[in-house]
Design an enzyme around this catalytic site. Structure first.
Site, PDB file in Angstrom:
ATOM      1  N   GLN A 251      25.697 -52.426 -99.449  1.00 49.83           N
ATOM      2  CA  GLN A 251      24.353 -52.884 -99.787  1.00 49.83           C
ATOM      3  C   GLN A 251      24.021 -52.566-101.247  1.00 49.83           C
ATOM      4  O   GLN A 251      23.504 -53.413-101.977  1.00 49.83           O
ATOM      5  CB  GLN A 251      23.352 -52.220 -98.844  1.00 49.83           C
ATOM      6  CG  GLN A 251      21.975 -52.827 -98.894  1.00 49.83           C
ATOM      7  CD  GLN A 251      21.004 -52.096 -97.976  1.00 49.83           C
ATOM      8  OE1 GLN A 251      21.311 -51.003 -97.473  1.00 49.83           O
ATOM      9  NE2 GLN A 251      19.854 -52.684 -97.765  1.00 49.83           N
TER      10      GLN A 251
ATOM     11  N   HIS B 247      23.714 -55.665-104.217  1.00 49.73           N
ATOM     12  CA  HIS B 247      22.365 -56.031-104.658  1.00 49.73           C
ATOM     13  C   HIS B 247      22.205 -56.033-106.174  1.00 49.73           C
ATOM     14  O   HIS B 247      21.121 -56.276-106.679  1.00 49.73           O
ATOM     15  CB  HIS B 247      21.307 -55.142-103.993  1.00 49.73           C
ATOM     16  CG  HIS B 247      20.982 -55.591-102.600  1.00 49.73           C
ATOM     17  ND1 HIS B 247      21.944 -55.742-101.630  1.00 49.73           N
ATOM     18  CD2 HIS B 247      19.821 -55.954-102.005  1.00 49.73           C
ATOM     19  CE1 HIS B 247      21.390 -56.157-100.509  1.00 49.73           C
ATOM     20  NE2 HIS B 247      20.099 -56.304-100.711  1.00 49.73           N
TER      21      HIS B 247
ATOM     22  N   LEU C 135      27.214 -64.862 -96.498  1.00 46.08           N
ATOM     23  CA  LEU C 135      28.347 -64.188 -95.872  1.00 46.08           C
ATOM     24  C   LEU C 135      28.206 -62.662 -95.928  1.00 46.08           C
ATOM     25  O   LEU C 135      28.736 -61.949 -95.081  1.00 46.08           O
ATOM     26  CB  LEU C 135      29.599 -64.648 -96.608  1.00 46.08           C
ATOM     27  CG  LEU C 135      30.983 -64.110 -96.352  1.00 46.08           C
ATOM     28  CD1 LEU C 135      31.970 -65.186 -96.768  1.00 46.08           C
ATOM     29  CD2 LEU C 135      31.287 -62.854 -97.123  1.00 46.08           C
ATOM     30  N   TYR C 136      27.488 -62.187 -96.952  1.00 46.54           N
ATOM     31  CA  TYR C 136      27.362 -60.739 -97.162  1.00 46.54           C
ATOM     32  C   TYR C 136      26.156 -60.141 -96.430  1.00 46.54           C
ATOM     33  O   TYR C 136      25.821 -58.984 -96.642  1.00 46.54           O
ATOM     34  CB  TYR C 136      27.286 -60.411 -98.658  1.00 46.54           C
ATOM     35  CG  TYR C 136      28.328 -59.402 -99.102  1.00 46.54           C
ATOM     36  CD1 TYR C 136      28.345 -58.100 -98.593  1.00 46.54           C
ATOM     37  CD2 TYR C 136      29.317 -59.740-100.031  1.00 46.54           C
ATOM     38  CE1 TYR C 136      29.294 -57.182 -98.997  1.00 46.54           C
ATOM     39  CE2 TYR C 136      30.276 -58.821-100.434  1.00 46.54           C
ATOM     40  CZ  TYR C 136      30.267 -57.543 -99.910  1.00 46.54           C
ATOM     41  OH  TYR C 136      31.213 -56.644-100.302  1.00 46.54           O
TER      42      TYR C 136
ATOM     43  N   HIS D  21      24.054 -56.948 -91.986  1.00 47.77           N
ATOM     44  CA  HIS D  21      23.059 -56.058 -91.375  1.00 47.77           C
ATOM     45  C   HIS D  21      23.517 -55.368 -90.096  1.00 47.77           C
ATOM     46  O   HIS D  21      23.086 -54.250 -89.826  1.00 47.77           O
ATOM     47  CB  HIS D  21      21.744 -56.815 -91.199  1.00 47.77           C
ATOM     48  CG  HIS D  21      21.131 -57.185 -92.523  1.00 47.77           C
ATOM     49  ND1 HIS D  21      21.438 -58.375 -93.161  1.00 47.77           N
ATOM     50  CD2 HIS D  21      20.304 -56.516 -93.343  1.00 47.77           C
ATOM     51  CE1 HIS D  21      20.805 -58.408 -94.323  1.00 47.77           C
ATOM     52  NE2 HIS D  21      20.102 -57.300 -94.461  1.00 47.77           N
TER      53      HIS D  21
ATOM     54  N   GLY E 224      35.504 -64.205 -98.329  1.00 45.16           N
ATOM     55  CA  GLY E 224      35.003 -63.101 -99.148  1.00 45.16           C
ATOM     56  C   GLY E 224      36.044 -62.618-100.134  1.00 45.16           C
ATOM     57  O   GLY E 224      35.702 -62.259-101.261  1.00 45.16           O
TER      58      GLY E 224
ATOM     59  N   SER F 115      35.240 -62.158-104.077  1.00 42.90           N
ATOM     60  CA  SER F 115      35.144 -60.844-104.695  1.00 42.90           C
ATOM     61  C   SER F 115      36.230 -60.620-105.738  1.00 42.90           C
ATOM     62  O   SER F 115      35.940 -60.054-106.792  1.00 42.90           O
ATOM     63  CB  SER F 115      35.072 -59.717-103.658  1.00 42.90           C
ATOM     64  OG  SER F 115      36.080 -59.854-102.725  1.00 42.90           O
TER      65      SER F 115
END
Ligand code: HEM
Ligand SMILES: *[C@@H]1O[C@H](CO)[C@@H](O)[C@H](O)[C@H]1NC(C)=O
Ligand SMILES: *[C@@H]1O[C@H](CO)[C@@H](O)[C@H](O)[C@H]1NC(C)=O
Ligand SMILES: *[C@@H]1O[C@H](CO)[C@@H](O)[C@H](O)[C@H]1NC(C)=O
Length: 586
Positions: free
Chosen positions: A195, A199, A375-376, A379, A516, A520
């Protein structure tokens, strides 16, 4: 004249028959295969542009001879994953021989980043290429263009005329009843890292709309230093390159907002002494984010001390700017060698070495896609409760209480998060406070007209799922999902991600890893510091700074910045705390 008309009609009829759909909705079935671009042709037809795909034919479905051979030789993503997660003896050898380890890593870099279209092509506002995709950075870009707006169904040609009700989908498939722990033993230290790290570049400008963002499209450490120069100025001490701190019980912590008014988001009524100022305005939300903010703040100031000792001739500005570059380098090193390493569960040891891409055809530029953001949304990785040195906090008690870190101290807080199981990414595992987030997400996905899940599978060289059971690996779930979507090709993006069966020895299903991974790798390795003109000791204050980057680890990051003995620092819960439900397939 009449003959001409007849001829035209015949032509149209032929196009219609080849396309199987009429009118200018002919691209709604995504007829062009293998990356061919569908362009409507007149009111009634379409044309597939197969340029650069190594395929030809009306639908770009016939490979060239060379491509046929390549395809035959190329292992499937599942095979590659199997190889990398097994054969320990082989990988032990590879890991210990520099030449081999580098060769494998170079392959990982190039194969993954080749999947990403660079420069960018699409935004959410057009189904075709526009220059805005490249030049207007307020847009997230798109990996696949939106579903055309005049299609027979919201997903193109598949599924019902109307999408299933969002609230019903959430109730049926998302809501957590009891925590389902992450089967590979992932810790909450990992969840918060994810997280915190992401962000810095997932910054939706929701007031403008879900297709807009206000970030810098990459790893720019703005979550530590502030969104712009103004915010940076408020967080800096302007002495020896350092950031402002306050000392509480002999430990350094971020300053209060009254001393660094950066415009944080806190609920009304939050007392002044709990309003901490952090580079990312939302990081007061959770103690875990506050903890990472604190550790990076301490690391920056520690690096500045080292740089100053090496360069007593440097002023505040140079120490600050160089410290920032070192912190960025450490971030990428830790993300690849600790974070992605944990995620991949490869027996091969991943490597951060920008030199492997020098001389390769590789573009040092990056854009964040809407799909990567969706996709990220991990939670489910958040547990419902946190046991911090014996005190249990539920999520509600955690939210907007960064001072919990102060109460227990950094050592005990980090130690406890390392021992706390994360939740599994999958169905029935969204905790109470994240249900509104995912409800919004589904609505946004529809507003953005994201293409069906299977289209994304194809884009990333994965076989599209044929049945609901193929997707979920579970008969009951398959039946329930089929009732909602009717057709496997009509499953929407985020629902597909959540409902997809977990891959062997993996935290996620195959799609998250195979999508992903490219996003990334491209995002990390296209950073300017990885380019030939930046990647040299002088950029980072000489060998001292360069060495800090090249030897950075997650453990070191914490242990260098916490007084006294080192806490347990781990993305995996230690063995002695694991139940028998762990590592089921080892
Ligand atoms: C209990 C912990 C968490 C809470 C309460 C929470 C809450 C939220 C909220 C309120 C939003 C904004 C939603 C909106 O504006 O529509 C959000 C966005 C988001 N969250 Fe979380 N979150 C949590 C954990 C996580 C974790 C572990 C991840 C994993 C990486 C994550 C990833 C994201 C992403 C990628 C976004 C989109 C950000 C953006 O586009 O600006 N969240 N979350
Ligand atoms: C073709 O598309 C345009 C714009 O989306 C729409 O206005 C028009 O009605 C469509 N024509 C047919 C024959 O469907
Ligand atoms: C980017 O696009 C938005 C929305 O269309 C527009 O308001 C803004 O002016 C554009 N910015 C630039 C630099 O063109
Ligand atoms: C909380 O963690 C401690 C170890 O830090 C352990 O002794 C204790 O049993 C745990 N409590 C609960 C309720 O899980």
């Amino acid at each position: 004249m009449e003959e001409l008309k007849q001829g035209y009609r015949l032509l149209v009829l032929m196009v219609v028959i080849t396309g199987m759909v009429s009118a200018n909705t002919s691209c709604c079935s995504y007829p062009c295969q293998n990356g061919g671009v569908c362009m409507t042709a007149g009111m009634e037809g379409f044309h597939c542009d197969c340029t650069g795909t190594d395929f030809y034919g009306t639908l770009c479905d016939t490979p060239t001879f060379m491509k046929r051979i390549k395809l035959w030789l190329k292992p499937s993503p599942d095979t590659t994953h199997y190889l990398l997660t097994h054969y320990n003896w082989l990988w032990d050898r590879v890991n210990s021989i520099d030449f081999l380890r580098n060769a494998v890593m170079k392959k990982v870099y190039t194969m993954r980043s080749d999947m990403i279209d660079s420069p960018p092509t699409y935004t959410s506002d057009h189904t075709y290429i526009t220059l805005d995709a490249n030049y207007n950075q307020t847009y997230y870009i798109r990996t696949l263009p939106p579903v055309p707006s005049n299609c027979p169904t919201p997903m193109g040609v598949w599924g019902k005329k109307e999408m299933p009700d969002v609230d019903r989908i959430i109730k049926k498939f998302f809501v957590r009843k009891e925590l389902i722990p992450e089967p590979m033993g992932t810790s909450a230290l990992f969840s918060f890292f994810a997280q915190h790290f992401t962000h810095q570049f997932f910054k939706t400008d929701i007031k403008k709309g879900p297709q807009y963002q206000w970030g810098g499209h990459g790893v720019d450490v703005s979550h530590i230093y502030g969104r712009d120069k103004d915010a940076e100025g408020k967080l800096r001490s302007f002495k020896d390159g350092k950031l402002k701190v306050q000392i509480i019980d002999g430990e350094e912590f971020p300053p209060l907002e009254k001393d660094a008014p950066v415009g944080m988001i806190y609920p009304p009524g939050t007392p002044d002494n709990r309003r901490f100022a952090i580079g990312q305005q939302v990081f007061g939300l959770l103690p875990g984010l506050f903890m990472y903010a604190t550790i990076w703040l301490r690391e920056h100031n520690r690096v500045c001390d080292i740089l100053k000792a090496e360069h007593p001739e440097w002023d505040d500005e140079r120490l600050y700017q160089t410290g920032k570059l070192v912190i960025l380098g450490e971030t990428i090193k830790i993300v690849i060698e600790d974070y992605v390493q944990h995620l991949s569960h490869y027996n091969y040891k991943l490597l951060f070495n920008p030199e492997l891409l020098f001389g390769e055809p590789f573009q040092y530029q990056n854009r964040i896609t809407v799909e990567f953001n969706h996709l990220y949304h991990w939670h489910p990785l958040m547990p419902s409760e946190f046991n911090i040195s014996g005190t249990t906090y539920n999520l509600r008690e955690f939210v907007y209480h960064p001072e919990i870190v102060l109460k227990h101290g950094m050592h005990d807080f980090v130690d406890s998060l390392s021992k706390q199981r994360a939740g599994q990414f999958g169905p029935f595992n969204h905790g109470p406070l994240t249900i509104p987030v995912v409800t919004e997400l589904l609505k946004q996905g529809r507003q953005l007209r994201l293409q069906p899940y299977n289209q994304y599978r194809k884009k990333f060289n994965l076989p599209p799922y044929k049945t609901f059971e193929d997707l979920t690996g579970n008969k009951e779930l398959a039946k329930a999902l089929e009732e909602e979507y009717q057709d496997i090709n009509a499953v929407e993006f985020y629902v597909g991600l959540i409902m997809e069966k977990r891959r062997y020895k993996s935290v996620f299903g195959s799609s998250i890893v195979e999508m992903g991974g490219p996003y990334s790798v491209k995002g990390l390795m296209s950073n300017p510091i990885c380019s030939p003109k930046y990647w040299k000791p002088s950029t980072f204050g000489g060998d001292v700074g360069f060495d800090i980057i090249n030897t950075a680890t997650l453990k070191k990051l914490f242990c260098s910045n916490i007084k006294g003995d080192c806490p347990v620092v781990s993305f995996e819960v230690p063995d002695y705390l694991r139940g028998d439900d762990l590592h089921d397939e080892l």
